[in-house]
Design an enzyme around this catalytic site. Structure first.
Site, PDB file in Angstrom:
ATOM      1  N   ASP A 240     -29.060  42.580  97.480  1.00 24.27           N
ATOM      2  CA  ASP A 240     -27.887  41.804  97.094  1.00 24.27           C
ATOM      3  C   ASP A 240     -28.366  40.377  96.839  1.00 24.27           C
ATOM      4  O   ASP A 240     -29.223  39.863  97.572  1.00 24.27           O
ATOM      5  CB  ASP A 240     -26.849  41.764  98.230  1.00 24.27           C
ATOM      6  CG  ASP A 240     -25.895  42.957  98.198  1.00 24.27           C
ATOM      7  OD1 ASP A 240     -26.186  43.948  97.486  1.00 24.27           O
ATOM      8  OD2 ASP A 240     -24.855  42.893  98.893  1.00 24.27           O
ATOM      9  N   HIS A 289     -26.588  39.539 104.077  1.00 24.13           N
ATOM     10  CA  HIS A 289     -26.388  38.246 103.413  1.00 24.13           C
ATOM     11  C   HIS A 289     -26.848  37.072 104.273  1.00 24.13           C
ATOM     12  O   HIS A 289     -26.415  36.913 105.414  1.00 24.13           O
ATOM     13  CB  HIS A 289     -24.938  38.059 102.973  1.00 24.13           C
ATOM     14  CG  HIS A 289     -24.528  39.137 102.027  1.00 24.13           C
ATOM     15  ND1 HIS A 289     -23.224  39.467 101.781  1.00 24.13           N
ATOM     16  CD2 HIS A 289     -25.270  39.980 101.251  1.00 24.13           C
ATOM     17  CE1 HIS A 289     -23.167  40.463 100.904  1.00 24.13           C
ATOM     18  NE2 HIS A 289     -24.398  40.797 100.575  1.00 24.13           N
ATOM     19  N   ASP A 291     -26.206  33.955 103.906  1.00 19.76           N
ATOM     20  CA  ASP A 291     -25.439  32.711 103.893  1.00 19.76           C
ATOM     21  C   ASP A 291     -24.516  32.492 105.093  1.00 19.76           C
ATOM     22  O   ASP A 291     -23.622  31.641 105.051  1.00 19.76           O
ATOM     23  CB  ASP A 291     -24.695  32.526 102.552  1.00 19.76           C
ATOM     24  CG  ASP A 291     -23.875  33.724 102.149  1.00 19.76           C
ATOM     25  OD1 ASP A 291     -23.777  34.676 102.942  1.00 19.76           O
ATOM     26  OD2 ASP A 291     -23.333  33.716 101.023  1.00 19.76           O
ATOM     27  N   CYS A 396     -19.886  32.621  99.492  1.00 16.50           N
ATOM     28  CA  CYS A 396     -19.767  33.986  98.969  1.00 16.50           C
ATOM     29  C   CYS A 396     -18.827  34.053  97.771  1.00 16.50           C
ATOM     30  O   CYS A 396     -19.079  34.804  96.826  1.00 16.50           O
ATOM     31  CB  CYS A 396     -19.175  34.911 100.021  1.00 16.50           C
ATOM     32  SG  CYS A 396     -19.874  34.747 101.635  1.00 16.50           S
TER      33      CYS A 396
HETATM   34  N1  LIG Z   1     -22.216  36.414 100.402  1.00 14.97           N
HETATM   35  C1  LIG Z   1     -21.467  37.002 101.307  1.00 14.97           C
HETATM   36  N2  LIG Z   1     -20.576  37.900 100.951  1.00 14.97           N
HETATM   37  N3  LIG Z   1     -21.663  36.655 102.583  1.00 14.97           N
HETATM   38  C2  LIG Z   1     -20.947  37.160 103.672  1.00 14.97           C
HETATM   39  C3  LIG Z   1     -21.814  37.129 104.879  1.00 14.97           C
HETATM   40  C4  LIG Z   1     -21.252  37.970 105.896  1.00 14.97           C
HETATM   41  C5  LIG Z   1     -22.184  38.243 107.006  1.00 14.97           C
HETATM   42  N4  LIG Z   1     -22.648  39.599 106.943  1.00 14.97           N
HETATM   43  C6  LIG Z   1     -21.423  38.040 108.294  1.00 14.97           C
HETATM   44  O1  LIG Z   1     -20.753  38.910 108.745  1.00 14.97           O
HETATM   45  O2  LIG Z   1     -21.435  36.996 108.867  1.00 14.97           O
END
Ligand SMILES: NC(=[NH2+])NCCC[C@H](N)C(=O)O
Length: 412
Positions: A240, A289, A291, A396
């Site tokens: 991704d 992800h 971020d 995101c």
């Molecule tokens: N680019 C994105 N859709 N980022 C969402 C990050 C979510 C990350 N898996 C969490 O639960 O904290």
């Protein structure tokens, strides 16, 4: 050795009110020759349509140069993802149960309406800051589609950050591991073709098969203290875009349950010797992800999640960087939000830089707003908390197409 909790002054161009052009167009060693940012710089209308003729359609080297044009996701047609191990292992356990029951149905109005209201506010904020906002086309994600091996409903287009990666003047459609996201970039075809027509380099990574061989049948989420495990095998490259962040010639990536080592290697080879791709180890047991884990905010300054990142194990290239340790997120009390969020609590880190000072951050997360301020940033509070059931927050929900700046190395 990295420094912690830096003083506000470091590395931020201490000039000028942020809305004006940066004082330096960092006289880089290595600007991309065809796209020097100089013509538009400094002219008052540089963000507006008047500059559009000169502006390259896609050009963004990092997470912090002045933002000029951005894609913002769309909620229309959002559908609960189809059942799949790659989905259920990456979302909080209760949301996974609900998702299992409601797969293929539209998201309920109660979730859509309040997220939409916040999204509209976020778009208005970006536009008032002079940023051009582009959108995907509305798509009915309930439609089923299939390949020779499987079939699925769609999901949504809330998070353009996930399916396309911008590196310089190239936009790359990424090979995603969730079957329900297989055709997600189709909602952006009009936009992509427009960018292509105006000169962007447009690439799609090899389309994955997403057959059973890609997913470890014995996978289970590792318990605390157990060695890390990942759902994905190395059957084929998948990644991704949101598992990568950019800092000029250096990109940082987390291996995750949607990004395997082959996917990272594919991008490394594709970008070639002009770029370095560094892996950031995440202790998150359901990684997906980067971020909410590791967010470069400005030249030489990165926000890290102390729960997921061991600051003593960061790649050596970061030795001169300021490591800004994220404060604990403010607790979320809204029950509906808690049980429907696809994300963890660290969405407080999912900020969007308007330039290397101004940062759009969640109004609810006052701890983060204060920390950003103490580090010398200018937080711009905004609401987007109710977007979490659709997969994220400000970072995101966006994809920067254009940031004014040149290709630099920030690690030498
Ligand atoms: N680019 C994105 N859709 N980022 C969402 C990050 C979510 C990350 N898996 C969490 O639960 O904290």
């Amino acid at each position: 050795m990295p420094r912690f909790r830096s003083e506000p002054s470091l590395a931020v161009a201490t000039s000028a009110p942020p809305a004006t052009a940066p004082t330096t167009d960092p006289g880089g060693r290595t600007g991309t020759p065809s796209t020097t940012g100089t013509p538009a710089t400094g002219s008052p209308g540089a963000h507006g349509p008047a500059a559009a003729t000169a502006a390259p359609p896609v050009l963004s080297h990092n997470e912090w140069d002045p933002l000029e044009e951005v894609v913002v996701g769309r909620l229309d047609g959002a559908t609960i993802p189809s059942r799949h191990p790659a989905v259920s292992c990456n979302i909080p356990p209760f949301a996974a149960k609900l998702q299992g029951l409601a797969a293929g149905f539209r998201y309920p109005r109660a979730l859509l309406d309040r997220a939409q209201e916040e999204l509209d506010g976020f778009i208005a904020l970006l536009e008032s800051a002079g940023v051009t906002v582009r959108r995907p086309d509305p798509v009915d994600h309930r439609q089923r589609f299939s390949t020779p091996d499987w079939s699925s409903h769609g999901f949504c287009t809330a998070c353009p950050r996930d399916c396309m990666l911008v590196v310089g003047d190239e936009i790359i459609e990424t090979p995603m591991a969730w079957p329900c996201r297989y055709f997600e970039t189709h909602a952006y075809r009009a936009l992509l073709k427009d960018c292509f027509r105006r000169g962007a380099r447009w690439t799609a990574a090899p389309r994955p098969q997403l057959t059973d061989e890609l997913f470890d049948p014995d996978f289970r989420i590792p318990r605390p203290g157990e060695p890390m495990r990942y759902l994905l095998t190395e059957f084929e490259p998948v990644f991704d875009a949101a598992d990568f962040v950019r800092a000029g010639r250096d990109l940082f990536v987390t291996r995750s349950n949607v990004t395997n080592l082959s996917g990272i290697e594919w991008l490394r080879r594709h970008l070639g010797p002009g770029y370095r791709v560094h892996e950031i180890h995440s202790r998150c047991r359901t990684p997906m992800h980067i971020d909410t884990t590791f967010m470069p905010l400005a030249p030489g300054r990165v926000l890290v999640n102390p729960e997921y990142v061991d600051v003593d194990r960061l790649p050596d290239v970061l030795r001169n960087w300021d490591i800004l340790v994220a404060p604990p997120p403010d607790p979320i009390r809204d029950r509906l939000l808690k049980v429907t969020s696809l994300c963890g609590k660290w969405l407080s880190m999912n900020v969007l830089m308007l330039d290397e000072r101004r940062v759009v951050a969640e109004r609810h997360h006052t701890g983060m707003l204060r920390a950003l301020e103490s580090w010398g940033f200018e937080p711009v509070p905004c609401d987007l908390m109710h977007y979490a059931p659709f997969g994220g927050s400000f970072h995101c929900a966006t994809l920067d197409l254009r940031r004014r700046g040149t290709l630099e190395s920030y690690t030498d």
